[in-house]
Design an enzyme around this catalytic site. Structure first.
Site, short mmCIF file in Angstrom:
data_model
loop_
_atom_site.label_atom_id
_atom_site.label_comp_id
_atom_site.label_asym_id
_atom_site.label_seq_id
_atom_site.Cartn_x
_atom_site.Cartn_y
_atom_site.Cartn_z
N LYS A 182 45.90 44.46 45.51
CA LYS A 182 44.97 44.95 46.54
C LYS A 182 44.58 43.83 47.51
CE LYS A 182 41.89 46.22 43.45
NZ LYS A 182 42.58 45.76 42.23
N ARG A 192 34.91 52.30 43.04
CA ARG A 192 35.44 52.17 41.69
C ARG A 192 34.91 53.23 40.75
NH1 ARG A 192 36.74 46.36 42.14
NH2 ARG A 192 37.85 45.71 40.28
N ARG A 221 47.44 33.84 38.54
CA ARG A 221 46.97 33.79 39.93
C ARG A 221 46.16 32.52 40.22
NH1 ARG A 221 43.42 38.67 41.79
NH2 ARG A 221 42.46 38.26 39.78
N ARG A 273 40.97 28.87 40.35
CA ARG A 273 41.28 30.05 39.52
C ARG A 273 39.98 30.74 39.17
NH1 ARG A 273 46.81 29.78 37.31
NH2 ARG A 273 47.68 27.82 38.09
N ARG A 283 39.15 44.53 31.92
CA ARG A 283 39.11 45.07 33.29
C ARG A 283 40.05 46.26 33.43
NH1 ARG A 283 40.27 39.50 36.09
NH2 ARG A 283 40.76 40.78 37.91
P1 AP5 Z 1 46.03 40.33 43.82
O1 AP5 Z 1 46.42 40.73 45.20
O2 AP5 Z 1 45.02 39.22 43.71
O3 AP5 Z 1 45.58 41.62 42.99
P2 AP5 Z 1 44.26 42.49 43.08
O4 AP5 Z 1 44.68 43.92 42.94
O5 AP5 Z 1 43.46 42.11 44.28
O6 AP5 Z 1 43.61 42.02 41.72
P3 AP5 Z 1 42.14 41.60 41.35
O7 AP5 Z 1 42.24 40.94 40.02
O8 AP5 Z 1 41.48 40.79 42.44
O9 AP5 Z 1 41.45 42.98 41.26
P4 AP5 Z 1 40.21 43.35 40.50
O10 AP5 Z 1 40.02 44.73 40.99
O11 AP5 Z 1 40.23 43.16 39.04
O12 AP5 Z 1 39.15 42.24 41.00
P5 AP5 Z 1 37.92 42.28 42.02
O13 AP5 Z 1 37.79 40.96 42.64
O14 AP5 Z 1 38.00 43.50 42.89
O15 AP5 Z 1 47.34 39.93 43.02
C1 AP5 Z 1 47.25 39.39 41.71
C2 AP5 Z 1 48.34 38.30 41.53
O16 AP5 Z 1 49.62 38.92 41.54
C3 AP5 Z 1 48.36 37.26 42.66
O17 AP5 Z 1 48.64 36.01 42.10
C4 AP5 Z 1 49.48 37.73 43.59
O18 AP5 Z 1 50.12 36.63 44.24
C5 AP5 Z 1 50.42 38.43 42.61
N1 AP5 Z 1 51.07 39.60 43.20
C6 AP5 Z 1 50.52 40.53 44.02
N2 AP5 Z 1 51.41 41.48 44.33
C7 AP5 Z 1 52.57 41.16 43.67
C8 AP5 Z 1 53.87 41.73 43.58
N3 AP5 Z 1 54.18 42.87 44.26
N4 AP5 Z 1 54.79 41.11 42.81
C9 AP5 Z 1 54.48 39.97 42.13
N5 AP5 Z 1 53.28 39.36 42.19
C10 AP5 Z 1 52.33 39.94 42.94
O19 AP5 Z 1 36.71 42.55 41.00
C11 AP5 Z 1 36.30 41.57 40.07
C12 AP5 Z 1 35.10 42.08 39.29
O20 AP5 Z 1 34.00 42.35 40.18
C13 AP5 Z 1 35.33 43.41 38.55
O21 AP5 Z 1 35.92 43.21 37.28
C14 AP5 Z 1 33.89 43.95 38.47
O22 AP5 Z 1 33.16 43.32 37.45
C15 AP5 Z 1 33.29 43.52 39.80
N6 AP5 Z 1 33.45 44.53 40.87
C16 AP5 Z 1 34.17 44.41 42.03
N7 AP5 Z 1 34.07 45.53 42.77
C17 AP5 Z 1 33.28 46.38 42.07
C18 AP5 Z 1 32.82 47.71 42.31
N8 AP5 Z 1 33.18 48.40 43.43
N9 AP5 Z 1 32.03 48.30 41.37
C19 AP5 Z 1 31.67 47.63 40.24
N10 AP5 Z 1 32.08 46.36 39.95
C20 AP5 Z 1 32.87 45.75 40.86
#
Ligand code: AP5
Length: 229
Positions: free
Chosen positions: A23, A98, A137, A170, A182
């Site tokens: 994402k 979410r 990552r 990280r 997660r």
């Molecule tokens: P990346 O693009 O970073 O993936 P992502 O989908 O953004 O993953 P996240 O881990 O950031 O998502 P998340 O939803 O758990 O975290 P968030 O910050 O929203 O890609 C991941 C890796 O893979 C990278 O190294 C990239 O280079 C690689 N990659 C990407 N695409 C690839 C491909 N096609 N092939 C190979 N490699 C690839 O949330 C964190 C925390 O915040 C949550 O756990 C929760 O506690 C809280 N939170 C956030 N939003 C909310 C909400 N709306 N409601 C409640 N809690 C929330």
């Protein structure tokens, strides 16, 4: 006319998908290509934690355990960010909504400016691959460009391709154990949103198991189509 070719209200696009689906990676690319603004609730919450705000203090333990932060906190943070003038260009929501409650609150929030959701795009991936993606990552400490130990290293080792910085970081919640928590939260609370948007004819699915550039191409075509409709 905005960067997507539409002349009506600014676009509201949602990227759905589990941790590691890409994402953040793809939202940054769509932001550049279409002139939209990426809104990551994960980034906004991490900024609140770093700033030591009351919301950040409440969110920190939940995030480190891999759970979902309360809807109240997330909605307050998102509402504040949507009030910033740059979001008038149109937004790509990354990691929000979410829960069904968040999806309904989003509808009400954007209705205030006459907007509706243009498309919710689900990045379709396999759970096991996500553990490897997330635990490998790292991001540039300067510009936030994302990298991966195996899948996307900087062209010059130790130097960010985007801004030339040499410091990387990280996330504390990127351990294999927390990623599994997660993923559990995603399947329990967030995956049902695909049906929510599908019932409204707003859902599109993209195979996100392919190479990053291939996923970008598929997404770009979808976004252009959604804006032309
Ligand atoms: P990346 O693009 O970073 O993936 P992502 O989908 O953004 O993953 P996240 O881990 O950031 O998502 P998340 O939803 O758990 O975290 P968030 O910050 O929203 O890609 C991941 C890796 O893979 C990278 O190294 C990239 O280079 C690689 N990659 C990407 N695409 C690839 C491909 N096609 N092939 C190979 N490699 C690839 O949330 C964190 C925390 O915040 C949550 O756990 C929760 O506690 C809280 N939170 C956030 N939003 C909310 C909400 N709306 N409601 C409640 N809690 C929330």
């Amino acid at each position: 006319m905005d960067g997507t070719g539409s002349t009506d209200t600014p676009p509201v696009l949602i990227l759905l998908g589990p941790p590691g689906a890409g994402k953040g990676t793809q939202a940054r690319r769509l932001e550049e290509r279409f002139g939209l603004v990426q809104l990551s609730t994960g980034d906004l919450l991490r900024a609140a934690v770093a700033a030591g705000t009351e919301a950040g203090r409440q969110a920190q333990a939940v995030m480190e355990a891999g759970g979902l932060v309360s809807d109240d906190i997330v909605l307050a943070i998102l509402r504040d960010r949507l009030a910033d003038p740059d979001t008038a260009r149109g937004v790509i929501l990354d990691g929000f909504p979410r829960t069904t409650a968040q999806a309904e609150a989003l509808d009400a929030l954007i209705a205030e400016t006459g907007q509706t959701v243009d498309a919710a795009i689900s990045l379709e991936v396999e759970d096991e691959a996500m553990v490897a993606r997330v635990s490998g990552r790292f991001t540039c400490a300067g510009c936030g460009e994302g990298y991966h130990d195996a899948f996307k290293r900087p062209a010059q080792e130790g130097v960010c391709d985007g801004c030339g910085a040499t410091a990387f970081k990280r996330r504390p919640d990127d351990t294999a154990e927390t990623v599994r928590a997660r993923l559990d939260a995603y399947h329990a609370e967030t995956a049902p949103l695909a049906a929510f948007y599908d019932a409204r004819g707003q859902l599109a699915r993209v195979d996100a198991m392919g190479a990053i550039d291939d996923v970008t191409e598929a997404l770009g075509a979808l976004v252009a189509k959604a804006r032309a409709a």
